[in-house]
Scaffold this active site. Structure first.
Site, PDB file in Angstrom:
ATOM      1  N   GLY A  17      -1.624  -3.395  -0.476  1.00 55.03           N
ATOM      2  CA  GLY A  17      -1.096  -4.737  -0.612  1.00 55.03           C
ATOM      3  C   GLY A  17       0.312  -4.851  -0.069  1.00 55.03           C
ATOM      4  O   GLY A  17       0.788  -3.980   0.667  1.00 55.03           O
ATOM      5  N   ASP A 127      -0.871   9.406  -7.141  1.00 52.59           N
ATOM      6  CA  ASP A 127      -0.499   9.123  -5.750  1.00 52.59           C
ATOM      7  C   ASP A 127       0.995   9.372  -5.547  1.00 52.59           C
ATOM      8  O   ASP A 127       1.690   8.564  -4.941  1.00 52.59           O
ATOM      9  CB  ASP A 127      -0.877   7.686  -5.372  1.00 52.59           C
ATOM     10  CG  ASP A 127      -0.859   7.465  -3.860  1.00 52.59           C
ATOM     11  OD1 ASP A 127      -1.001   8.450  -3.106  1.00 52.59           O
ATOM     12  OD2 ASP A 127      -0.698   6.315  -3.429  1.00 52.59           O
TER      13      ASP A 127
END
Length: 202
Positions: A17, A127
C-alpha cells in the site's frame, strides 16, 4: 480528505500500500496514514486478521515501536493511522554508503528493544527489514537519534493469508526470511531475531 484526515503528501509506497502524511481531524498533530492495497482489502480473511493484529499492535507502548493510533475502512479501503516519525528508514540510509559501526549498533539495539517488547505481548512482526526500521532525531538519546520498528500486525495478517510469492513486497523480503518461514512451517519470535540479524549484516 480521507477518513476525516487531510492528506498532505505521499511519504512512500510499496507492495502492500501507500503511506501519507495526514493532518489529524481533531488534534493538532500529523499522523502517518497507511492505505492498504485494495486487492488485499478485498480478501475477507485478510481483513479479519488485519483488524485483529492492528488491535494487538495498538496496545504496544514503547519508545522503539511506532505507535498505532487508529484503523478502519473507508471507501472499501483498509487504513491504519500511525505515529508520524519525522526521519527516514534504514534502507534509505544504507542505499549509497555504509554506516559507522557505532551507529549500526545503536540502531540494531533500539530495534531489538522494540521487538523484545512486542514479543512479550506475543506479537510477531514477520517482516523485519531495513525499510521497516525508522530513524529520527532524538536530542535526548545517546547519539542524538532513535530507531523505531514499524508495521507491526500488517505483515502477520498478510503472512497468514497470502502465499509468499504473491506480492512484490514479500518477494523483496525473502532475503530476511528465516528458513522456517520459507518452508511454510510455524514461526515464533526467533524468525524476527533472524531477520534482525540479516538487517545487521546488511
Amino acid at each position: 480528505m480521507f477518513a476525516g484526515y487531510t492528506i498532505e503528501r505521499l511519504l512512500g509506497s510499496g507492495g502492500m500500500g501507500s503511506v501519507y502524511l495526514a493532518r489529524h481531524p481533531r488534534l493538532p498533530r500529523f499522523d502517518a496514514l497507511k492505505l492498504l492495497d485494495a486487492e488485499l482489502g478485498a480478501t475477507p480473511a485478510f481483513r479479519v486478521r488485519f483488524e485483529r493484529e492492528a488491535d494487538v499492535a495498538a496496545r504496544l507502548n514503547h519508545p522503539n515501536v511506532v505507535a498505532v493510533h487508529d484503523r478502519g475502512v473507508e471507501q472499501d479501503r483498509l487504513w491504519i493511522a500511525m505515529q508520524y516519525v519525522d526521519g527516514t528508514d534504514v534502507a534509505a540510509l544504507i542505499e549509497h554508503s555504509a554506516l559507522p559501526l557505532r551507529r549500526v549498533v545503536a540502531i540494531i539495539d533500539d530495534a531489538a528493544k522494540g521487538l523484545d517488547h512486542a514479543h512479550r505481548f506475543g506479537l510477531l512482526h514477520r517482516d523485519v527489514k531495513p525499510a521497516n526500521i525508522l530513524v529520527a532525531a532524538a536530542p535526548d538519546e545517546p547519539g542524538g537519534e532513535r530507531a523505531l520498528i514499524t508495521d507491526f500486525g500488517i505483515a502477520r495478517a498478510l503472512d497468514d493469508t497470502q502465499q509468499f510469492t504473491q506480492t512484490g513486497d514479500i518477494l523483496a523480503t525473502i532475503a530476511y526470511a528465516a528458513p522456517e518461514q520459507l518452508e511454510g512451517r510455524s514461526v515464533d519470535h526467533r524468525a524476527d531475531v533472524y531477520a534482525l540479524g540479516c538487517t545487521l549484516f546488511e
